[in-house]
Design a protein around this motif. Structure first.
Motif, PDB file in Angstrom:
ATOM      1  N   ALA A 195      -7.028  -5.850  -1.816  1.00 33.49           N
ATOM      2  CA  ALA A 195      -5.741  -5.911  -2.510  1.00 33.49           C
ATOM      3  C   ALA A 195      -5.310  -4.535  -3.004  1.00 33.49           C
ATOM      4  CB  ALA A 195      -5.830  -6.889  -3.683  1.00 33.49           C
ATOM      5  N   LEU A 196      -6.237  -3.766  -3.537  1.00 34.94           N
ATOM      6  CA  LEU A 196      -5.896  -2.450  -4.069  1.00 34.94           C
ATOM      7  C   LEU A 196      -5.396  -1.499  -2.988  1.00 34.94           C
ATOM      8  CD1 LEU A 196      -8.790  -1.989  -6.639  1.00 34.94           C
ATOM      9  CD2 LEU A 196      -6.355  -2.185  -7.170  1.00 34.94           C
ATOM     10  N   ALA A 197      -5.731  -1.809  -1.741  1.00 31.89           N
ATOM     11  CA  ALA A 197      -5.304  -0.964  -0.625  1.00 31.89           C
ATOM     12  C   ALA A 197      -3.993  -1.442  -0.006  1.00 31.89           C
ATOM     13  CB  ALA A 197      -6.397  -0.926   0.439  1.00 31.89           C
ATOM     14  N   PRO A 204     -19.867  -1.881  -3.876  1.00 31.05           N
ATOM     15  CA  PRO A 204     -19.399  -0.521  -3.549  1.00 31.05           C
ATOM     16  C   PRO A 204     -17.982  -0.491  -3.008  1.00 31.05           C
ATOM     17  CG  PRO A 204     -21.646  -0.857  -2.766  1.00 31.05           C
ATOM     18  CD  PRO A 204     -21.157  -2.197  -3.240  1.00 31.05           C
ATOM     19  N   GLU A 205     -17.610  -1.499  -2.199  1.00 32.49           N
ATOM     20  CA  GLU A 205     -16.265  -1.523  -1.630  1.00 32.49           C
ATOM     21  C   GLU A 205     -15.189  -1.545  -2.720  1.00 32.49           C
ATOM     22  OE1 GLU A 205     -18.992  -3.418   1.459  1.00 32.49           O
ATOM     23  OE2 GLU A 205     -18.825  -3.337  -0.732  1.00 32.49           O
ATOM     24  N   LEU A 206     -15.425  -2.320  -3.770  1.00 30.54           N
ATOM     25  CA  LEU A 206     -14.436  -2.401  -4.834  1.00 30.54           C
ATOM     26  C   LEU A 206     -14.425  -1.118  -5.666  1.00 30.54           C
ATOM     27  CD1 LEU A 206     -12.278  -3.734  -6.484  1.00 30.54           C
ATOM     28  CD2 LEU A 206     -14.045  -5.056  -7.688  1.00 30.54           C
ATOM     29  N   ARG A 207     -15.592  -0.601  -5.991  1.00 34.99           N
ATOM     30  CA  ARG A 207     -15.623   0.637  -6.775  1.00 34.99           C
ATOM     31  C   ARG A 207     -14.920   1.776  -6.033  1.00 34.99           C
ATOM     32  NH1 ARG A 207     -20.791   2.086  -7.048  1.00 34.99           N
ATOM     33  NH2 ARG A 207     -21.773   0.234  -6.182  1.00 34.99           N
ATOM     34  N   THR A 208     -15.131   1.836  -4.734  1.00 34.19           N
ATOM     35  CA  THR A 208     -14.446   2.855  -3.935  1.00 34.19           C
ATOM     36  C   THR A 208     -12.937   2.611  -3.911  1.00 34.19           C
ATOM     37  OG1 THR A 208     -16.394   3.190  -2.542  1.00 34.19           O
ATOM     38  CG2 THR A 208     -14.266   3.864  -1.631  1.00 34.19           C
ATOM     39  N   ALA A 209     -12.532   1.344  -3.816  1.00 40.83           N
ATOM     40  CA  ALA A 209     -11.101   1.007  -3.807  1.00 40.83           C
ATOM     41  C   ALA A 209     -10.441   1.354  -5.133  1.00 40.83           C
ATOM     42  CB  ALA A 209     -10.919  -0.470  -3.491  1.00 40.83           C
ATOM     43  N   SER A 217       4.790  -0.978  -0.550  1.00 40.81           N
ATOM     44  CA  SER A 217       5.826  -2.019  -0.503  1.00 40.81           C
ATOM     45  C   SER A 217       5.410  -3.255  -1.284  1.00 40.81           C
ATOM     46  CB  SER A 217       6.140  -2.391   0.943  1.00 40.81           C
ATOM     47  OG  SER A 217       4.968  -2.835   1.619  1.00 40.81           O
ATOM     48  N   TYR A 218       4.097  -3.563  -1.325  1.00 42.09           N
ATOM     49  CA  TYR A 218       3.660  -4.723  -2.112  1.00 42.09           C
ATOM     50  C   TYR A 218       3.960  -4.497  -3.588  1.00 42.09           C
ATOM     51  CZ  TYR A 218       1.033  -7.758  -5.060  1.00 42.09           C
ATOM     52  OH  TYR A 218       0.727  -8.626  -6.080  1.00 42.09           O
ATOM     53  N   PHE A 219       3.539  -3.350  -4.119  1.00 40.95           N
ATOM     54  CA  PHE A 219       3.697  -3.076  -5.544  1.00 40.95           C
ATOM     55  C   PHE A 219       5.175  -3.002  -5.920  1.00 40.95           C
ATOM     56  CE2 PHE A 219      -0.432  -1.466  -4.259  1.00 40.95           C
ATOM     57  CZ  PHE A 219      -1.266  -1.991  -5.240  1.00 40.95           C
ATOM     58  N   GLU A 220       6.000  -2.451  -5.029  1.00 41.26           N
ATOM     59  CA  GLU A 220       7.434  -2.373  -5.290  1.00 41.26           C
ATOM     60  C   GLU A 220       8.066  -3.766  -5.317  1.00 41.26           C
ATOM     61  OE1 GLU A 220       8.550   0.161  -2.104  1.00 41.26           O
ATOM     62  OE2 GLU A 220       7.667   1.964  -3.024  1.00 41.26           O
ATOM     63  N   ALA A 221       7.669  -4.620  -4.352  1.00 39.92           N
ATOM     64  CA  ALA A 221       8.221  -5.976  -4.300  1.00 39.92           C
ATOM     65  C   ALA A 221       7.750  -6.805  -5.488  1.00 39.92           C
ATOM     66  CB  ALA A 221       7.822  -6.648  -2.986  1.00 39.92           C
ATOM     67  N   PHE A 222       6.500  -6.620  -5.880  1.00 40.44           N
ATOM     68  CA  PHE A 222       5.948  -7.341  -7.022  1.00 40.44           C
ATOM     69  C   PHE A 222       6.722  -6.990  -8.292  1.00 40.44           C
ATOM     70  CE2 PHE A 222       2.630  -7.120 -10.463  1.00 40.44           C
ATOM     71  CZ  PHE A 222       2.512  -8.482 -10.669  1.00 40.44           C
ATOM     72  N   ARG A 223       6.959  -5.699  -8.487  1.00 41.34           N
ATOM     73  CA  ARG A 223       7.699  -5.259  -9.666  1.00 41.34           C
ATOM     74  C   ARG A 223       9.130  -5.787  -9.634  1.00 41.34           C
ATOM     75  NH1 ARG A 223       7.233  -0.304  -8.755  1.00 41.34           N
ATOM     76  NH2 ARG A 223       5.264  -0.005  -9.850  1.00 41.34           N
ATOM     77  N   ALA A 224       9.767  -5.728  -8.473  1.00 42.13           N
ATOM     78  CA  ALA A 224      11.151  -6.193  -8.357  1.00 42.13           C
ATOM     79  C   ALA A 224      11.251  -7.689  -8.632  1.00 42.13           C
ATOM     80  CB  ALA A 224      11.697  -5.869  -6.971  1.00 42.13           C
ATOM     81  N   ASP A 225      10.266  -8.459  -8.167  1.00 36.92           N
ATOM     82  CA  ASP A 225      10.258  -9.902  -8.395  1.00 36.92           C
ATOM     83  C   ASP A 225      10.139 -10.208  -9.879  1.00 36.92           C
ATOM     84  OD1 ASP A 225      10.006 -12.736  -7.535  1.00 36.92           O
ATOM     85  OD2 ASP A 225       7.955 -12.515  -8.292  1.00 36.92           O
ATOM     86  N   THR A 237     -11.337   3.799  -7.199  1.00 40.41           N
ATOM     87  CA  THR A 237     -11.142   5.251  -7.266  1.00 40.41           C
ATOM     88  C   THR A 237     -10.000   5.687  -6.348  1.00 40.41           C
ATOM     89  OG1 THR A 237     -12.840   5.680  -5.566  1.00 40.41           O
ATOM     90  CG2 THR A 237     -13.563   5.647  -7.859  1.00 40.41           C
ATOM     91  N   ALA A 238      -9.884   5.069  -5.188  1.00 40.03           N
ATOM     92  CA  ALA A 238      -8.781   5.402  -4.278  1.00 40.03           C
ATOM     93  C   ALA A 238      -7.435   5.036  -4.903  1.00 40.03           C
ATOM     94  CB  ALA A 238      -8.969   4.685  -2.949  1.00 40.03           C
ATOM     95  N   HIS A 239      -7.386   3.904  -5.613  1.00 41.67           N
ATOM     96  CA  HIS A 239      -6.174   3.468  -6.299  1.00 41.67           C
ATOM     97  C   HIS A 239      -5.756   4.493  -7.352  1.00 41.67           C
ATOM     98  CE1 HIS A 239      -4.378   1.478  -9.861  1.00 41.67           C
ATOM     99  NE2 HIS A 239      -3.666   0.804  -8.981  1.00 41.67           N
TER     100      HIS A 239
END
Length: 400
Positions: free
Chosen positions: A292-294, A72-77, A298-306, A79-81
């Motif tokens: 991770a999805l939460a 459930p924790e992942l399924r909820t994450a 800044s994580y997603f921006e840094a990942f893309r920039a890298d 949907t939140a994503h």
């Protein structure tokens, strides 16, 4: 068994042998080459997410069979994503299914939604599992080819692969059941525009088609490109199965955690097939991916920039080595044209490349039904450390 007996292999899979990835990775090992063929990072993802998996293991979460639809924790994450990034709302209990990576999600979706003889339109070149999964489902694949296009931008040459929307429309027949769409697109690096996706959506609605959309590189888009989820366009929410994956976004490809989001009836159908493939898997990793999805923006921006920096390092190196480079708008692959090097056969080129240059790549022809269309194109992965990409570039430049 006599020599005249039928072979063991199901005829639907007769055209599929060992994948090119296995062949090229074995060549990389045997020659000590830099492996820019298979798309896996050479460094792990965030330390806090790895520790989340360790914590789940130690706490006994997921060490036994997790729930069939996913924890459930992942399924909820998930949907939140979708809500956070795209303003798309899904019910975690009825509209999400956790799978063993995107590959199982694709297989389960096609097995669940196709009848023998149904036609599936896929954008060519396509990820190699698409063809095998369509075949296993008894479907007929109908490729629509993304074609190389060259223009000028900012005073320089700009190359990309483009979709011909008229060709796509003409490919639909009374037997067409499903569109299999991939954006950002592997292997070409093309990101379909909002205009292109709107036309695809209009076609799907007009012809009452199902759509399976592979969006595993959703967070790897560069420059001015924009990832537009197909399910968010008019008329598409109720007919679209969207496939996502943690492996590409968080650099834990070995964890094999993917997912499907779709309306309840479609999720139920996909689950009917998925439960007889693996049933469940990746228990402790599901809890870690939920965290991770939460992660903050800044994580997603840094990942893309890298990844953008890595793209530019390898693109520059390949250009200096003499390749014609299709600078990708997304994914972590670069497609190149080998004809400026005096080569025309991607298979022969890639099989000789480890000995010649100490580098491994993938011939794009394996992703085509029309092999001649992909013959001069070769794919390199840039999800590697910058120093590895720089060394590969030096080796390639020295070889020509």
């Amino acid at each position: 068994m006599t020599s005249s007996a039928r072979p063991f292999l199901n005829r639907r899979l007769a055209e599929f042998g060992t994948t090119i990835f296995a062949e090229m990775s074995a060549l990389a090992t045997s020659t000590g080459s830099i492996n820019l063929g298979q798309g896996f990072p050479d460094t792990d993802g965030p330390e806090e997410i790895r520790e989340a998996a360790v914590r789940a293991l130690r706490d006994g979460r997921g060490n036994q069979y997790p729930p069939g639809p996913g924890v459930p924790e992942l399924r909820t994450a998930i949907t939140a994503h979708h809500k956070r990034h795209y303003n798309l709302s899904y019910d975690p209990d009825t509209e999400v299914l956790v799978t063993v990576g995107a590959t199982e999600a694709i297989a389960a979706a096609l097995l669940a939604l196709l009848e023998p003889g149904d036609e599936v339109i896929a954008l060519e070149p396509y990820y190699d599992s698409y063809a095998a999964c369509i075949a296993m489902a008894g479907g007929t694949r109908v490729p629509v080819t993304l074609r190389p296009d060259e223009g000028t931008q900012d005073g320089g040459t700009h190359r990309r692969f483009r979709l011909d929307l008229d060709e796509l429309r003409d490919a639909v027949t009374d037997r067409t059941r499903l569109l299999l769409i991939n954006t950002p697109h592997n292997p070409t690096g093309t990101v379909l525009t909002r205009t292109e996706l709107t036309e695809i959506a209009r076609l799907a609605v007009e012809r009452d088609l199902l759509v399976v959309t592979d969006e595993v590189y959703e967070h790897l888009v560069f420059d001015d490109a924009e990832h537009v989820p197909l399910a968010g366009l008019p008329g598409m929410r109720e007919r679209t199965v969207t496939i996502g994956s943690a492996g590409k976004t968080f650099s834990f490809t070995g964890w094999k955690v993917g997912w499907v989001t779709a309306p309840p009836a479609l999720v139920s159908a996909v689950r009917s097939a998925k439960q007889f493939l693996t049933y469940v898997a990746s228990g402790p990793f599901q809890y870690a991916v939920a965290e991770a999805l939460a992660l903050p923006d800044s994580y997603f921006e840094a990942f893309r920039a890298d990844m953008l920096r890595k793209r530019d390092v390898l693109a520059a190196g390949l250009t200096e080595a003499g390749f014609a480079v299709f600078r990708p708008q997304g994914t972590y692959f670069i497609t190149t044209d080998i004809r400026p090097l005096g080569e025309t056969d991607g298979f022969a080129f890639c099989r000789a490349l480890p000995e010649r240059a100490g580098v491994v790549a993938i011939p794009n022809a394996v992703f085509y039904d029309h092999r001649e269309q992909g013959a001069p194109f070769v794919r390199f992965a840039f999800c590697k450390a910058p120093e590895v990409l720089e060394e590969a570039s030096r080796r390639l430049k020295a070889a020509w």
